[in-house]
Motif scaffolding. Structure first.
Motif: not given
Length: 284
Positions: A163-180, A201-209
């Motif tokens: 069911r494709p739909k517009p999806y935007t994810a704002f992801v902070h740098e801390s989440a991009l570096r957290m080593q789960f 439809g997928v947009e990923i936007r990073a928020i740097p430190f």
């Protein structure tokens, strides 16, 4: 039909909208009961989401409240017609109902926007990453419960494919570096994130430190837009489980957070380059 013991968030939302429609014009439950040919307990059950409402009764409800047309009423009528069983119903009794309500919210949304500061959003997680996130919960979950939650989270991702739909994810740098799960799991997760960023439809936007502050920085936010703004929903994560908010004041605040975050986050192309830079150091 007996009242529902545990109405879903969507069923509760329909009831909330019925009550708002009634209270907006000062119609009493007694007046509505007479108009619908039912009793006061039934009106209360409808407004609590514990009893369904037919399309005919909803139209009568709307007429009594002076609301007889428009996209808002059409959207409510569509909610009364949806009585199918969905894939997530198979998980009831196996995982908390709040988690199931997230899948239901995603399915019915017209568009989705999420802000995360501590981990990669669920619809973008790999299986290994999701399993590692659930393994960190306190108190710890038994292994089989961790596996069931992981399977459910991965199955939720079908919403972006089937069911494709517009999806935007704002992801902070801390989440991009957290080593789960460790460096190797993060490495694979970042590679998967880059692949997802290329999907329609997928947009990923990073928020740097380097961004010193941003709105909503202390919490996650998941905005699900409905067919009309009045039916938008925001889901936030609490230690007790998911919380769903939809008052107009709260929605206004979270829409402002979305707008302000979009203004300070890196663009999609810049974000891909930023993630690639982190990826190069993920295994070092």
């Amino acid at each position: 039909m007996p009242p529902r013991l545990s109405p879903t968030v969507r069923q509760q939302r329909l009831g909330i909208e019925l009550r708002k429609m009634r209270e907006r014009v000062g119609v009493t439950p007694k007046t509505l009961a007479a108009a619908l040919g039912t009793d006061l307990p039934k009106i209360s059950q409808m407004e609590n989401g514990k009893s369904g409402i037919s399309a005919d009764r909803l139209r009568a409800w709307a007429r009594t409240c002076g609301s007889t047309e428009g996209r808002y009423l059409d959207a409510l009528l569509a909610m009364t017609q949806d009585r199918r069983k969905y894939w997530w119903d198979g998980y009831r009794g196996r995982i908390p109902s709040g988690i199931i309500d997230i899948a239901e919210m995603e399915h019915h949304a017209e568009s989705l926007t999420i802000l995360h500061t501590s981990f990669i959003p669920g619809l973008l997680q790999t299986s290994a990453y999701a399993n590692a996130v659930f393994a960190r919960l306190r108190p710890p979950l038994p292994r089989h419960e961790t596996d069931v939650r992981t399977a459910f989270r991965i199955q939720r991702q079908r919403v972006l494919v089937e069911r494709p739909k517009p999806y935007t994810a704002f992801v902070h740098e801390s989440a991009l570096r957290m080593q789960f799960g460790g460096p190797a799991v993060l490495h694979d997760q970042l590679r998967s994130l880059l692949e997802d960023s290329e999907r329609p439809g997928v947009e990923i936007r990073a928020i740097p430190f380097s961004v010193d502050t941003f709105p909503g920085s202390g919490e996650s936010m998941y905005l699900a837009c409905g067919p009309v703004p009045e039916l938008d929903t925001v889901q936030i994560d609490l230690s007790q489980g998911p919380k769903f908010v939809h008052s107009e004041a709260d929605l206004r605040t979270y829409r402002e957070i979305k707008t302000e975050t979009a203004a300070i986050a890196l663009g999609p192309d810049e974000s891909r380059e930023f993630i690639r830079t982190i990826l190069k150091t993920a295994l070092s």
